[in-house]
Design a protein around this motif. Structure first.
Motif, mmCIF file in Angstrom:
data_model
loop_
_atom_site.group_PDB
_atom_site.id
_atom_site.type_symbol
_atom_site.label_atom_id
_atom_site.label_comp_id
_atom_site.label_asym_id
_atom_site.label_seq_id
_atom_site.Cartn_x
_atom_site.Cartn_y
_atom_site.Cartn_z
ATOM 1 N N CYS A 57 0.804 -1.261 0.111
ATOM 2 C CA CYS A 57 -0.010 -0.024 0.000
ATOM 3 C C CYS A 57 0.728 1.245 0.156
ATOM 4 O O CYS A 57 1.667 1.619 0.653
ATOM 5 N N GLY A 58 0.558 2.259 -0.917
ATOM 6 C CA GLY A 58 1.313 3.581 -0.810
ATOM 7 C C GLY A 58 0.378 4.490 -0.127
ATOM 8 O O GLY A 58 -0.226 4.022 0.563
ATOM 9 N N PRO A 59 0.957 5.832 -0.394
ATOM 10 C CA PRO A 59 0.488 6.542 0.896
ATOM 11 C C PRO A 59 -0.932 7.449 0.165
ATOM 12 O O PRO A 59 -1.675 7.809 1.220
ATOM 13 N N GLY A 60 -1.179 7.316 -1.034
ATOM 14 C CA GLY A 60 -2.284 7.864 -1.304
ATOM 15 C C GLY A 60 -3.610 6.833 -1.655
ATOM 16 O O GLY A 60 -3.801 6.074 -0.737
ATOM 17 N N LEU A 85 4.421 1.501 2.233
ATOM 18 C CA LEU A 85 5.524 2.246 1.761
ATOM 19 C C LEU A 85 5.758 3.565 2.718
ATOM 20 O O LEU A 85 6.885 3.855 3.284
ATOM 21 N N ALA A 86 4.524 4.233 3.308
ATOM 22 C CA ALA A 86 4.440 5.090 4.046
ATOM 23 C C ALA A 86 3.073 5.227 4.636
ATOM 24 O O ALA A 86 2.321 4.634 4.141
ATOM 25 N N GLU A 105 3.282 -4.290 7.649
ATOM 26 C CA GLU A 105 4.759 -4.579 7.530
ATOM 27 C C GLU A 105 5.374 -3.497 6.855
ATOM 28 O O GLU A 105 4.822 -2.517 6.122
ATOM 29 N N THR A 106 6.678 -3.339 6.816
ATOM 30 C CA THR A 106 7.319 -2.161 5.872
ATOM 31 C C THR A 106 7.632 -2.874 4.579
ATOM 32 O O THR A 106 8.025 -4.087 4.333
ATOM 33 N N LEU A 107 7.445 -1.933 3.399
ATOM 34 C CA LEU A 107 8.083 -2.522 2.276
ATOM 35 C C LEU A 107 9.403 -3.075 1.971
ATOM 36 O O LEU A 107 9.830 -4.050 1.638
#
Ligand SMILES: NC(=O)C1=CN([C@@H]2O[C@H](COP(=O)(O)OP(=O)(O)OC[C@H]3O[C@@H](n4cnc5c(N)ncnc54)[C@H](O)[C@@H]3O)[C@@H](O)[C@H]2O)[C@@H](O)CC1
Ligand SMILES: [K+]
Length: 463
Positions: A57-60, A85-86, A105-107
């Motif tokens: 998942c991205g921030p937008g 990602l963020a 989790e983190t990317l």
């Protein structure tokens, strides 16, 4: 029939405007995202068949769709993990993230899964991807059995159809609401894999559409050879190319094909041959004149082109004739009372209209406006543009089309359809491109242009 055919092709700005119109009509962005994410989840469920799914998942709002899909899969008791990602940066994405009850989790550190879902960036991508993001995507993509992109593979420019970074290709791309230019234009289209359009209840319209099957009249009992359309092909230095166009015109349904050439083969007998004279162009029964295939680029070729331009016959200008179109001749094209269709490939297009950074769609449209001609900008992603602003984009047909003579066949097919109804040159151009692609799809392996011309007969009988 391809699933995309006939659909509007919508830019990022147009999609945003459609989304805003839906919001103004009372459907909140959260509802839109819930719809999009749920549709995505249903498709993933079918494709994953129980395998573990990893959603990036991205921030937008693209990331927002990912969180909604993850929550839906979890609610259906399917194995799913999320890596971000963020943190979410929009209200809708934050709300969607809040609906995901599992860990995030983190990317950089997440482990791969058999089903990878890329919901990092969609239409909001505004710059090239950081190399660390590309590296993570490549690592996870390489280890996945199936990779699914939400709306667009992250890293492709929605409108121009280029990749902003060395991103991996998806196996499936789920286009939300409508196809975007990047789903059709290369190189981005080559990174999308199979494309499915998911309905998210946001009606989008556009004067750019995916090329669809044309609706052409079939000959009736009272048809005769001239009423079906008479095509003349101007011969030149390389007789084979003009002959291919002539055969293709006949096989695409023209009633009478006249080859204006001094030399060449005598077969097939159905083609009428006669030497080129300027007088030949005054035959009022000629519905379309094809000039360019095998024409040559010398003085005689120039003279023939000028006579064709000065005639009152609708024209298909292809191949060598495109190379001879200087500014003065382009002026003649613009001021002609009867239609012109031009069929440049990328090199010919650049030479005629200049190079440009805009999308192939925008460049074709601008060229049509400028020249007053219908433009068939050829390639794996052929774009057809009318001087009135209508645009159709063809999906890639068959990579084996990259062989000598297939352009001559296209010119012939377009000429046949133009001769039948020169009032609507754009429709003739679309029909020609469609029939040519359809013929190519019928063929396998290293076919030759003669096979392609022959295949038009079967295609035409099924229109
Ligand atoms: N248009 C519609 O009708 C709908 C759109 N939805 C989704 O919304 C998406 C568009 O959402 P957004 O406009 O929020 O855009 P995105 O989610 O595509 O990305 C925008 C975010 O990424 C950041 N960003 C852009 N380029 C970056 C880069 N190279 N590196 C790092 N960060 C970068 C921006 O600063 C912003 O935070 C669509 O693709 C679709 O998935 C759906 O949620 C619902 C309906
Ligand atoms: K994506």
């Amino acid at each position: 029939m391809t699933p995309l055919s006939g659909k509007p092709v919508v830019t990022a700005a147009k999609m945003r405007a459609a989304e805003e119109a839906a919001i103004a009509d009372g459907t909140s962005v959260d509802i839109l995202m819930a719809r999009a994410g749920t549709e995505v989840a249903q498709t993933i469920r079918r494709l994953a068949s129980g395998s573990e799914v990893l959603i990036l998942c991205g921030p937008g709002n693209n990331g927002g769709d990912g969180y909604v899909a993850a929550a839906a899969l979890r609610a259906w008791s399917l194995p799913v993990r999320v890596a971000a990602l963020a943190p979410p940066a929009t209200d809708a994405a934050r709300n969607a993230c809040a609906g995901w009850s599992g860990p995030v989790e983190t990317l950089a550190e997440t482990k791969s899964a058999p089903i990878l879902v890329d919901a990092l960036f969609g239409t909001g991508l505004s710059r090239a991807l950081d190399p660390a993001i590309v590296a993570a995507l490549r690592r996870l993509n390489a280890r996945a059995r199936l990779s699914i992109a939400v709306d667009l593979p992250s890293g492709v420019d929605t409108d121009r159809g280029v990749a902003l970074g060395d991103i991996p290709a998806a196996d499936v791309t789920l286009a939300l609401g409508a196809p975007k230019p990047a789903h059709l234009l290369y190189p981005a289209a080559g990174l999308c894999g199979a494309i499915r359009v998911l309905d998210i209840g946001v009606p989008a319209s556009s004067d750019v559409m995916v090329l669809a099957a044309p609706d052409l009249p079939m000959p009736g009992p009272d048809s005769h050879k001239y009423s079906r359309g008479m095509v003349a092909v101007v011969g030149g230095d390389m007789p084979g190319a003009a002959e291919l166009s002539a055969i293709a015109a006949l096989r695409a349904g023209a009633g009478y094909v006249l080859l204006l050439a001094e030399h060449g083969a005598l077969q097939p007998h159905a083609i009428v041959r006669k030497a080129f004279t300027p007088d030949a162009l005054t035959d009022k029964r000629i519905g379309a004149l094809i000039i360019g295939p095998g024409l040559g680029r010398g003085d005689e070729a120039r003279a023939r082109l000028d006579q064709a331009l000065a005639s009152a016959v609708p024209l298909v200008i292809d191949g060598d004739a495109l190379h001879l179109l200087d500014t003065a001749r382009l002026d003649v094209v613009r001021n002609r009372a009867v239609p012109v269709i031009m069929t440049p490939h990328a090199g010919e297009f650049d030479a005629l209209f200049g190079k440009g950074e805009e999308s192939k769609i925008d460049r074709a449209r601008a060229a049509a406006l400028r020249s007053g001609a219908t433009i068939i900008f050829k390639g794996a992603d052929t774009v057809i543009a009318s001087p009135q602003g209508a645009v159709r984009v063809a999906q890639s047909a068959n990579a084996w089309l990259s062989t000598a003579g297939t352009g001559d066949v296209l010119a012939g097919a377009v000429g046949a359809f133009l001769s039948g109804n020169a009032n609507i040159a754009f429709d003739a151009a679309c029909a020609g491109v469609w029939a040519h692609a359809r013929a190519a799809r019928r063929l396998r392996g290293a076919f030759i242009a003669d096979d392609l011309a022959d295949a038009l007969t079967a295609v035409r009988s099924r229109l």
